[in-house]
Design a protein around this motif. Sequence first.
Motif, PDB file in Angstrom:
ATOM      1  N   LEU A  35       0.847  -1.187   0.000  1.00 13.53           N
ATOM      2  CA  LEU A  35       0.000   0.000   0.000  1.00 13.53           C
ATOM      3  C   LEU A  35       0.880   1.234   0.000  1.00 13.53           C
ATOM      4  N   LEU A  36       0.683   2.101  -1.002  1.00 12.51           N
ATOM      5  CA  LEU A  36       1.395   3.363  -1.092  1.00 12.51           C
ATOM      6  C   LEU A  36       0.403   4.485  -0.831  1.00 12.51           C
ATOM      7  N   VAL A  37       0.550   5.150   0.306  1.00 15.64           N
ATOM      8  CA  VAL A  37      -0.273   6.314   0.622  1.00 15.64           C
ATOM      9  C   VAL A  37       0.474   7.559   0.161  1.00 15.64           C
ATOM     10  N   ILE A  38      -0.171   8.331  -0.714  1.00 13.92           N
ATOM     11  CA  ILE A  38       0.417   9.565  -1.221  1.00 13.92           C
ATOM     12  C   ILE A  38      -0.317  10.725  -0.565  1.00 13.92           C
ATOM     13  N   ASP A  39       0.294  11.295   0.453  1.00 13.92           N
ATOM     14  CA  ASP A  39      -0.303  12.393   1.204  1.00 13.92           C
ATOM     15  C   ASP A  39      -0.062  13.695   0.436  1.00 13.92           C
ATOM     16  N   ASP A  40      -1.156  14.280  -0.059  1.00 19.45           N
ATOM     17  CA  ASP A  40      -1.047  15.438  -0.938  1.00 19.45           C
ATOM     18  C   ASP A  40      -0.978  16.745  -0.149  1.00 19.45           C
ATOM     19  N   TYR A  41       0.016  16.820   0.749  1.00 14.22           N
ATOM     20  CA  TYR A  41       0.286  18.014   1.548  1.00 14.22           C
ATOM     21  C   TYR A  41      -0.887  18.323   2.486  1.00 14.22           C
ATOM     22  N   SER A  42      -1.348  17.298   3.198  1.00 17.09           N
ATOM     23  CA  SER A  42      -2.466  17.464   4.129  1.00 17.09           C
ATOM     24  C   SER A  42      -2.101  18.406   5.264  1.00 17.09           C
ATOM     25  N   ASP A  44      -4.113  18.304   8.138  1.00 21.93           N
ATOM     26  CA  ASP A  44      -4.780  17.743   9.310  1.00 21.93           C
ATOM     27  C   ASP A  44      -3.919  16.634   9.913  1.00 21.93           C
ATOM     28  N   GLY A  45      -4.532  15.717  10.629  1.00 21.78           N
ATOM     29  CA  GLY A  45      -3.793  14.658  11.305  1.00 21.78           C
ATOM     30  C   GLY A  45      -3.687  13.364  10.529  1.00 21.78           C
ATOM     31  N   THR A  46      -3.713  13.438   9.203  1.00 20.43           N
ATOM     32  CA  THR A  46      -3.639  12.222   8.385  1.00 20.43           C
ATOM     33  C   THR A  46      -2.417  11.379   8.724  1.00 20.43           C
ATOM     34  N   ALA A  47      -1.248  12.009   8.791  1.00 19.25           N
ATOM     35  CA  ALA A  47      -0.022  11.252   9.080  1.00 19.25           C
ATOM     36  C   ALA A  47      -0.089  10.570  10.437  1.00 19.25           C
ATOM     37  N   ALA A  48      -0.667  11.226  11.420  1.00 23.09           N
ATOM     38  CA  ALA A  48      -0.720  10.668  12.776  1.00 23.09           C
ATOM     39  C   ALA A  48      -1.597   9.430  12.843  1.00 23.09           C
ATOM     40  N   VAL A  49      -2.742   9.440  12.163  1.00 22.16           N
ATOM     41  CA  VAL A  49      -3.637   8.284  12.263  1.00 22.16           C
ATOM     42  C   VAL A  49      -3.091   7.079  11.508  1.00 22.16           C
ATOM     43  N   LEU A  50      -2.102   7.301  10.657  1.00 21.00           N
ATOM     44  CA  LEU A  50      -1.490   6.196   9.921  1.00 21.00           C
ATOM     45  C   LEU A  50      -0.347   5.534  10.695  1.00 21.00           C
ATOM     46  N   ALA A  51      -0.022   6.059  11.855  1.00 21.89           N
ATOM     47  CA  ALA A  51       1.112   5.556  12.631  1.00 21.89           C
ATOM     48  C   ALA A  51       1.068   4.049  12.904  1.00 21.89           C
ATOM     49  N   PRO A  52      -0.096   3.427  13.174  1.00 18.77           N
ATOM     50  CA  PRO A  52      -0.100   1.989  13.458  1.00 18.77           C
ATOM     51  C   PRO A  52       0.423   1.115  12.328  1.00 18.77           C
ATOM     52  N   TRP A  53       0.469   1.627  11.105  1.00 11.75           N
ATOM     53  CA  TRP A  53       0.917   0.816   9.959  1.00 11.75           C
ATOM     54  C   TRP A  53       2.334   1.157   9.513  1.00 11.75           C
ATOM     55  N   CYS A  54       2.954   2.153  10.104  1.00  8.80           N
ATOM     56  CA  CYS A  54       4.205   2.678   9.571  1.00  8.80           C
ATOM     57  C   CYS A  54       5.360   1.680   9.621  1.00  8.80           C
ATOM     58  N   ASP A  55       5.335   0.721  10.509  1.00  2.00           N
ATOM     59  CA  ASP A  55       6.424  -0.245  10.616  1.00  2.00           C
ATOM     60  C   ASP A  55       6.248  -1.468   9.722  1.00  2.00           C
ATOM     61  N   ARG A  56       5.160  -1.543   9.003  1.00  2.00           N
ATOM     62  CA  ARG A  56       4.929  -2.673   8.103  1.00  2.00           C
ATOM     63  C   ARG A  56       5.765  -2.516   6.837  1.00  2.00           C
ATOM     64  N   PHE A  59       3.715  -1.320   3.780  1.00  2.00           N
ATOM     65  CA  PHE A  59       3.100   0.006   3.876  1.00  2.00           C
ATOM     66  C   PHE A  59       4.149   1.059   3.577  1.00  2.00           C
ATOM     67  N   ARG A  60       3.852   1.954   2.631  1.00  2.00           N
ATOM     68  CA  ARG A  60       4.806   2.997   2.244  1.00  2.00           C
ATOM     69  C   ARG A  60       4.072   4.336   2.221  1.00  2.00           C
ATOM     70  N   TYR A  61       4.621   5.292   2.936  1.00  2.00           N
ATOM     71  CA  TYR A  61       3.991   6.610   3.067  1.00  2.00           C
ATOM     72  C   TYR A  61       4.863   7.661   2.398  1.00  2.00           C
ATOM     73  N   PHE A  62       4.252   8.459   1.530  1.00  2.00           N
ATOM     74  CA  PHE A  62       4.948   9.547   0.853  1.00  2.00           C
ATOM     75  C   PHE A  62       4.146  10.830   1.068  1.00  2.00           C
ATOM     76  N   ARG A  63       4.847  11.906   1.318  1.00  2.00           N
ATOM     77  CA  ARG A  63       4.184  13.196   1.483  1.00  2.00           C
ATOM     78  C   ARG A  63       4.678  14.159   0.405  1.00  2.00           C
ATOM     79  N   ASN A  64       3.746  14.686  -0.384  1.00  2.00           N
ATOM     80  CA  ASN A  64       4.112  15.655  -1.415  1.00  2.00           C
ATOM     81  C   ASN A  64       4.598  16.954  -0.769  1.00  2.00           C
TER      82      ASN A  64
END
Length: 247
Positions: A35-42, A44-56, A59-64
């Motif tokens: 899963l690639l989450v592309i955070d489009d410069y949010s 709000d707390g989008t990044a924080a609520v994704l914390a439970p998956w960050c060590d998988r 799971f890949r998180y990218f922030r524009n």
Amino acid sequence: MNEPMVSVIMPVYNGEKYICQAVESVFSQNVSLELLVIDDYSADGTAAVLAPWCDREDFRYFRNEKNLGAAGSRNYGVKMARGKYIAFLDADDWWADGKLRAQLDALSGTGDVLCSTGRDLMSPDGTPVGRYIPVKERLTYRELLKHNSINCSSVLLLREVALEFPMEHDDSHEDYITWLKILRKYGHATGINKPYLKYRLSEGGKSRNKAKSARMTYQVYRYVGYGPIKSACFFMSYALHGIWKYR
């Protein structure tokens, strides 16, 4: 991790309210995926609520660094993906179990490059509105011109095809333009007429402003190369289908 079969691209902008349900539905699929989450410069707390998956590892998180819009975010995700197939899922929608497995099996059987599914319409709070949008089991380019029965959050397609036809024109329905280009070259798409997609009718979505959506739909036909008269004819068919779909 080993290369996954499917890369799920999830663009999100200020999606803290709904994205957890979307992520959970991805990881309940019974296929090899990332899963690639592309955070489009949010903001709000989008990044924080994704914390439970960050060590998988899957799971890949990218922030524009700036807001790119849905089309630019999806295109970036496709470039970063490692899977053979791409699936798109908006952060306020979610999938039923078995969705990706059914689509992989369907594409294997038809040889097509793209598969979509039917969808249940959901209210903003996630409760069903009692309306199901079906999809044909085989869809042609000419049929797609008359109305867009392919919802982006339901799509599974080959990554090489997604790279060949990136999404463009965020001022229009960028996904519709892409599906038309794909079917114009490859001929058919596969449909699974089951409600594997739960589609949330968000108040801020493009399609909620009907006048704006109508202008954008007309522009779709212009972007794919049709003149004003043909574009107007295709738009009239699209409008009639839209009245029936949301009646």
